[in-house]
Write an enzyme that holds these catalytic residues in place. Structure first.
Site, PDB file in Angstrom:
ATOM      1  CD  GLN A  81       4.620   0.529  34.042  1.00 48.63           C
ATOM      2  OE1 GLN A  81       5.083   1.067  35.045  1.00 48.63           O
ATOM      3  NE2 GLN A  81       5.309   0.403  32.930  1.00 48.63           N
ATOM      4  CG  ASP A 109      -5.030  -1.460  25.023  1.00 45.05           C
ATOM      5  OD1 ASP A 109      -4.289  -0.871  25.819  1.00 45.05           O
ATOM      6  OD2 ASP A 109      -5.611  -2.542  25.296  1.00 45.05           O
ATOM      7  CB  ILE A 110      -5.123  -6.539  22.873  1.00 48.82           C
ATOM      8  CG1 ILE A 110      -5.610  -7.769  22.142  1.00 48.82           C
ATOM      9  CG2 ILE A 110      -5.016  -6.783  24.352  1.00 48.82           C
ATOM     10  CD1 ILE A 110      -4.585  -8.907  22.157  1.00 48.82           C
ATOM     11  CG  ASN A 125      -1.291   3.833  34.068  1.00 51.04           C
ATOM     12  OD1 ASN A 125      -1.782   4.884  34.449  1.00 51.04           O
ATOM     13  ND2 ASN A 125      -2.000   2.931  33.393  1.00 51.04           N
ATOM     14  CG  HIS A 180       2.503   1.377  27.881  1.00 51.86           C
ATOM     15  ND1 HIS A 180       3.147   0.619  28.837  1.00 51.86           N
ATOM     16  CD2 HIS A 180       1.203   1.431  28.258  1.00 51.86           C
ATOM     17  CE1 HIS A 180       2.279   0.216  29.739  1.00 51.86           C
ATOM     18  NE2 HIS A 180       1.082   0.707  29.428  1.00 51.86           N
ATOM     19  CG  PHE A 181       3.048   7.993  26.322  1.00 52.07           C
ATOM     20  CD1 PHE A 181       4.320   7.446  26.244  1.00 52.07           C
ATOM     21  CD2 PHE A 181       2.875   9.203  26.960  1.00 52.07           C
ATOM     22  CE1 PHE A 181       5.402   8.082  26.814  1.00 52.07           C
ATOM     23  CE2 PHE A 181       3.959   9.858  27.537  1.00 52.07           C
ATOM     24  CZ  PHE A 181       5.221   9.297  27.472  1.00 52.07           C
ATOM     25  CG  HIS A 182      -2.902   3.775  27.873  1.00 56.17           C
ATOM     26  ND1 HIS A 182      -3.570   2.581  27.747  1.00 56.17           N
ATOM     27  CD2 HIS A 182      -1.954   3.570  28.828  1.00 56.17           C
ATOM     28  CE1 HIS A 182      -3.060   1.688  28.589  1.00 56.17           C
ATOM     29  NE2 HIS A 182      -2.074   2.271  29.258  1.00 56.17           N
TER      30      HIS A 182
HETATM   31  P1  AMP Z   1      -0.972  -0.385  31.601  1.00 58.82           P
HETATM   32  O1  AMP Z   1      -1.984  -0.757  32.636  1.00 58.82           O
HETATM   33  O2  AMP Z   1      -0.791   1.094  31.462  1.00 58.82           O
HETATM   34  O3  AMP Z   1       0.327  -1.142  31.771  1.00 58.82           O
HETATM   35  O4  AMP Z   1      -1.609  -0.831  30.218  1.00 58.82           O
HETATM   36  C1  AMP Z   1      -1.230  -1.983  29.513  1.00 58.82           C
HETATM   37  C2  AMP Z   1      -2.142  -2.085  28.310  1.00 58.82           C
HETATM   38  O5  AMP Z   1      -1.566  -2.999  27.392  1.00 58.82           O
HETATM   39  C3  AMP Z   1      -3.555  -2.583  28.607  1.00 58.82           C
HETATM   40  O6  AMP Z   1      -4.493  -1.590  28.205  1.00 58.82           O
HETATM   41  C4  AMP Z   1      -3.666  -3.858  27.784  1.00 58.82           C
HETATM   42  O7  AMP Z   1      -4.948  -4.023  27.228  1.00 58.82           O
HETATM   43  C5  AMP Z   1      -2.609  -3.642  26.719  1.00 58.82           C
HETATM   44  N1  AMP Z   1      -2.066  -4.865  26.138  1.00 58.82           N
HETATM   45  C6  AMP Z   1      -1.540  -5.914  26.793  1.00 58.82           C
HETATM   46  N2  AMP Z   1      -1.111  -6.857  25.911  1.00 58.82           N
HETATM   47  C7  AMP Z   1      -1.356  -6.360  24.676  1.00 58.82           C
HETATM   48  C8  AMP Z   1      -1.138  -6.852  23.349  1.00 58.82           C
HETATM   49  N3  AMP Z   1      -0.586  -8.049  23.123  1.00 58.82           N
HETATM   50  N4  AMP Z   1      -1.524  -6.078  22.304  1.00 58.82           N
HETATM   51  C9  AMP Z   1      -2.086  -4.860  22.540  1.00 58.82           C
HETATM   52  N5  AMP Z   1      -2.323  -4.350  23.762  1.00 58.82           N
HETATM   53  C10 AMP Z   1      -1.962  -5.090  24.818  1.00 58.82           C
END
Ligand code: AMP
Length: 144
Positions: A95, A32-33, A88, A101-103
């Site tokens: 979300q 995650d970025i 989410n 996606h899964f964290h």
């Molecule tokens: P969600 O709130 O569950 O949709 O989480 C989306 C996640 O994607 C967040 O934790 C962001 O930090 C992550 N994210 C968004 N863009 C990127 C990217 N280009 N590379 C890696 N992670 C990302």
């Protein structure tokens, strides 16, 4: 299905860089970025749909097969003491990226991240009525 190509589809297509930690035919996992902890990883099915319930059982299976081994590996590498799997679905659920996606979030005692939500009171009659209503749907399936 999402309208347009999500940022994760663009990562999967190689149009945007990522810090990849695992890939097979169905799944890509990358850091995650904006990590909540070192090793915070996103596990993404390659076919773009918004929500978990829009994946086929096979696609969910492909994600499920790698989640555990990946989490174990991340804990091993980061020295974490545990992990949360966060997933989410929908804006109301937090979300941001409309590509399921899964964290995997590595955790340590006292890391300050927190996780407790405000539980609500619900009486046994309410619980029983709601359980019966949900259970009445016969098409959920899933085998025995
Ligand atoms: P969600 O709130 O569950 O949709 O989480 C989306 C996640 O994607 C967040 O934790 C962001 O930090 C992550 N994210 C968004 N863009 C990127 C990217 N280009 N590379 C890696 N992670 C990302």
């Amino acid at each position: 299905m999402s309208a347009g190509k999500s940022i994760f589809s663009r990562i999967i297509a190689g149009e945007i860089p990522c810090h990849r930690v695992f890939e097979n035919a169905h799944v890509l996992a990358f850091l995650d970025i904006h990590p909540l902890a070192p090793g915070h990883t996103l596990v993404v099915p390659k076919r773009e749909v918004d929500l978990l319930d829009q994946l086929t059982p096979e696609e969910i299976g492909a994600v499920a097969r790698v989640l555990g081994p990946l989490a174990r590996r991340i804990v091993q590498v980061t020295g974490a003491a545990g992990y949360n799997i966060l997933q989410n679905n929908g804006v109301a659920a937090g979300q941001e990226v409309r590509h399921v996606h899964f964290h995997i979030i590595p955790r340590r005692v006292g890391d300050g991240l927190g996780y407790r939500w405000n539980a609500r009171e619900s009486g046994p009659d309410d619980l029983a009525a709601l359980a019966a209503k949900i259970a009445a749907e016969a098409s959920i399936g899933g085998g025995a």
